[in-house]
Write a protein that holds these residues in place. Structure first.
Motif, PDB file in Angstrom:
ATOM      1  N   HIS A  15      -6.291 -12.112 -95.846  1.00 30.57           N
ATOM      2  CA  HIS A  15      -7.691 -12.449 -95.622  1.00 30.57           C
ATOM      3  C   HIS A  15      -7.910 -13.945 -95.769  1.00 30.57           C
ATOM      4  O   HIS A  15      -7.291 -14.576 -96.611  1.00 30.57           O
ATOM      5  CB  HIS A  15      -8.582 -11.695 -96.604  1.00 30.57           C
ATOM      6  CG  HIS A  15      -8.722 -10.245 -96.251  1.00 30.57           C
ATOM      7  ND1 HIS A  15      -9.545  -9.811 -95.237  1.00 30.57           N
ATOM      8  CD2 HIS A  15      -8.104  -9.149 -96.734  1.00 30.57           C
ATOM      9  CE1 HIS A  15      -9.450  -8.494 -95.147  1.00 30.57           C
ATOM     10  NE2 HIS A  15      -8.590  -8.061 -96.046  1.00 30.57           N
ATOM     11  N   PHE A  16      -8.825 -14.489 -94.976  1.00 29.08           N
ATOM     12  CA  PHE A  16      -9.185 -15.907 -94.939  1.00 29.08           C
ATOM     13  C   PHE A  16      -8.104 -16.760 -94.288  1.00 29.08           C
ATOM     14  O   PHE A  16      -8.205 -17.973 -94.280  1.00 29.08           O
ATOM     15  CB  PHE A  16      -9.481 -16.471 -96.337  1.00 29.08           C
ATOM     16  CG  PHE A  16     -10.489 -15.681 -97.094  1.00 29.08           C
ATOM     17  CD1 PHE A  16     -11.795 -15.581 -96.646  1.00 29.08           C
ATOM     18  CD2 PHE A  16     -10.134 -15.002 -98.252  1.00 29.08           C
ATOM     19  CE1 PHE A  16     -12.730 -14.844 -97.352  1.00 29.08           C
ATOM     20  CE2 PHE A  16     -11.060 -14.266 -98.961  1.00 29.08           C
ATOM     21  CZ  PHE A  16     -12.365 -14.183 -98.508  1.00 29.08           C
ATOM     22  N   THR A  70     -11.264 -20.288 -96.368  1.00 29.42           N
ATOM     23  CA  THR A  70     -10.272 -20.237 -95.299  1.00 29.42           C
ATOM     24  C   THR A  70      -9.162 -21.279 -95.490  1.00 29.42           C
ATOM     25  O   THR A  70      -8.075 -21.162 -94.940  1.00 29.42           O
ATOM     26  CB  THR A  70     -10.986 -20.377 -93.929  1.00 29.42           C
ATOM     27  OG1 THR A  70     -10.104 -20.023 -92.908  1.00 29.42           O
ATOM     28  CG2 THR A  70     -11.510 -21.778 -93.722  1.00 29.42           C
ATOM     29  N   SER A 118     -16.112  -9.272-101.086  1.00 26.02           N
ATOM     30  CA  SER A 118     -15.970  -9.667 -99.685  1.00 26.02           C
ATOM     31  C   SER A 118     -16.846 -10.890 -99.457  1.00 26.02           C
ATOM     32  O   SER A 118     -18.035 -10.870 -99.777  1.00 26.02           O
ATOM     33  CB  SER A 118     -16.418  -8.530 -98.769  1.00 26.02           C
ATOM     34  OG  SER A 118     -15.738  -7.337 -99.083  1.00 26.02           O
ATOM     35  N   ALA A 177     -15.576 -16.152 -94.522  1.00 29.85           N
ATOM     36  CA  ALA A 177     -14.481 -17.121 -94.670  1.00 29.85           C
ATOM     37  C   ALA A 177     -14.986 -18.555 -94.789  1.00 29.85           C
ATOM     38  O   ALA A 177     -14.328 -19.415 -95.360  1.00 29.85           O
ATOM     39  CB  ALA A 177     -13.523 -17.003 -93.493  1.00 29.85           C
ATOM     40  N   ARG A 214     -12.342 -10.483 -96.500  1.00 31.68           N
ATOM     41  CA  ARG A 214     -13.280 -11.272 -95.735  1.00 31.68           C
ATOM     42  C   ARG A 214     -14.427 -10.366 -95.311  1.00 31.68           C
ATOM     43  O   ARG A 214     -14.254  -9.156 -95.153  1.00 31.68           O
ATOM     44  CB  ARG A 214     -12.553 -11.782 -94.490  1.00 31.68           C
ATOM     45  CG  ARG A 214     -13.237 -12.863 -93.730  1.00 31.68           C
ATOM     46  CD  ARG A 214     -12.193 -13.621 -92.913  1.00 31.68           C
ATOM     47  NE  ARG A 214     -11.636 -12.822 -91.843  1.00 31.68           N
ATOM     48  CZ  ARG A 214     -12.196 -12.705 -90.624  1.00 31.68           C
ATOM     49  NH1 ARG A 214     -13.348 -13.312 -90.348  1.00 31.68           N
ATOM     50  NH2 ARG A 214     -11.614 -12.002 -89.698  1.00 31.68           N
TER      51      ARG A 214
END
Lengths: 336, 336
Positions: free
Chosen positions: A333-334, B4, B96, B99, B131
């Protein structure tokens, strides 16, 4: 009928009614109090895991129905319980829905969760239902039990162990790409691959069989992808691992789908996430009878795909016997 | 720096480092395996609860900082553990984030969770970071322990019991309205009310004190609002409850805020959610010394606000002694 026509308390009451009579004696209190209450037996360790599925990230309602979404949400957690060789005892569901969504979709989600839960004696024992502004969030926490000190961890792989996987690799990635690319292909051609994507079986029975038959040194479930998940074993055990490309178990259905989509099935097997197969290490040498019985009983292969070696690195031995570093290209994720 | 730029695995590793050395011996495995592993002592029951905070529904980052959001997310769960008279042993965080959000916001969230967790010996032992497309979702599951059969349930209130609450009622609703309406008022005038909203103390120590001193027949924490939460006790215990308007503990700070906003403080006390105070029933008659010691030790009142009666109804006795039905006007998701 929309969720806003029903209200949180009626939704909870509906699940509670569904669960009535489904609790075993170790569940002292299920839905309907501030907390659920569990009573472990003497000499039981308790294991606990949590996983979230986010609409638009982990699933698209265009690709699968709500029954399948619920099934997958619980399966992801049960897979973690299997990876420790535990058995589940109960689940908590925390989900957030936009108020405008259909009650029937919520009901189908619950049906998918409870159908899988019933099969593995894992009822819903609590949770939290809330509104969201946009998108569905489904979080499930599963509690399991394992005999004291018998949980299979990630940190005990030994140099010389062989590395094994259950089932076929790359199927979930195949299913994902099929739905993402929506090619003009008949789904029946790839039904076993698509089914594994839409409604994965957590390998609980398989794990119980394995710990009964052989001694495992470490185990993990494949959720991010083999190349990412194996690194956890390397890191926690302080070892290296080499994987043989030619040994990777890839089904003919998945190979055919990859061919049709112009993809390399080996890439799917190495880096595709959400296969929810088990990967374990063992010193056992005489595995033939176990492999045969496993295949007969569960209808899937048990395959030696590599070996634990000195060092800290993950490497791939290709068909020509050449060694390459195997970078972690599974899902994160990300990160792209 | 954005999430991110960091990636899921580095975020998890950061939390794991933060937790190192913070696990007590009952936590056999924390962050870093498929499941966390707990080892209950003989004669301990395990209690478990889960709560979700959704951005735009449960919190607005304009109203509180991320430290406070994290604190509240854990506090809501610890309040459920307190309501069973348990002690927490560990928490799982499933969150969650879009990003594009700042890493510093994520870090502050973790700081708020771990600061409160440290105070109550409740480290993070697992979780899932994913995310989202839009908005932040924070789900926490807390596992606690309680001596066998000693959890205080909702279903054992007896006709004749008095109904008690800890602390002041309506403070969280006051804080919510202050932020929602953003009136031209100085926050210092209402600091105790606003603080309870922004950074509530779960009543774990208070619950431990109470079960040590007196016999409780039932207990619940006030999360949806008194008029909604009391119904759970009525329903599970098969009793009615009458509440006396004149007995409701409302702080001068909350009264002043309600006056300034043109609201009735009694409405906030009866129907406002998220006070995270404890409400319990007891047959105990000689409560004066307990009330005095409670006030001295915790700096908040312990107040008898009503009585358990025959029937199934919840009613309010107003200042003139007249009885009115008390409908459930607390918060309910998907309902106005």
């Amino acid at each position: 009928m929309r969720l806003t026509d029903v209200g949180e308390f009626a939704l909870i009451e509906g699940i509670r009614r569904l669960m009535r009579g489904n609790y075993d004696p170790q569940i002292i209190a299920g839905i309907g109090d501030d907390c659920a209450i569990l009573r472990p037996l003497p000499d039981q360790d308790l294991i606990i895991t949590t996983d979230t599925l986010v609409e638009g990230i982990h699933f698209h309602p265009d690709w699968m129905n709500y029954y399948q979404i619920g099934w997958r949400a619980l399966a992801a957690n049960l897979s973690d319980i299997a990876a420790m060789a535990g058995r589940p005892v109960g689940a908590l569901l925390a989900c957030s829905f936009p108020a405008s969504r259909q009650k029937s979709h919520f009901d189908q989600l619950i049906e998918g969760i409870t159908a899988l839960g019933k099969h593995y004696d894992c009822p819903l024992i609590g949770g939290d239902i809330t509104r969201s502004k946009r998108g569905i969030f489904i979080n499930i926490t599963v509690i399991g039990l394992v005999s004291r000190d018998k949980a299979i961890r990630r940190g005990s792989a030994q140099v010389g162990d062989r590395v094994w996987v259950t089932g076929w690799l790359g199927e979930a990635k195949g299913g994902l790409e099929y739905h993402r690319q929506a090619p003009p292909l008949k789904p029946e051609q790839f039904s076993s691959t698509l089914r594994r994507f839409l409604q994965p079986t957590p390998r609980l029975e398989e794990a119980a069989f394995l710990v009964d038959k052989i001694s495992l040194t470490s185990m993990i479930d494949l959720s991010d992808g083999l190349s990412s998940d194996l690194r956890h074993i390397c890191r926690e055990s302080g070892v290296g691992i080499e994987i043989y490309t030619s040994h990777l178990p890839i089904s003919s259905s998945t190979k055919a789908l990859a061919d049709s989509l112009g993809a390399r099935p080996v890439d799917w097997a190495l880096h595709g996430g959400e296969d929810f197969e088990l990967c374990f290490t063992s010193q056992e040498t005489d595995m033939e009878p176990v492999v045969r019985e496993f295949r007969e009983r569960f209808g899937i292969p048990l395959t030696a795909i590599g070996r634990v070696i000195e060092g800290r690195e993950l490497s791939l031995i290709d068909e020509r016997g050449e060694r390459h570093p195997l970078p972690p290209c599974g899902y994160q994720h990300f990160r792209k």
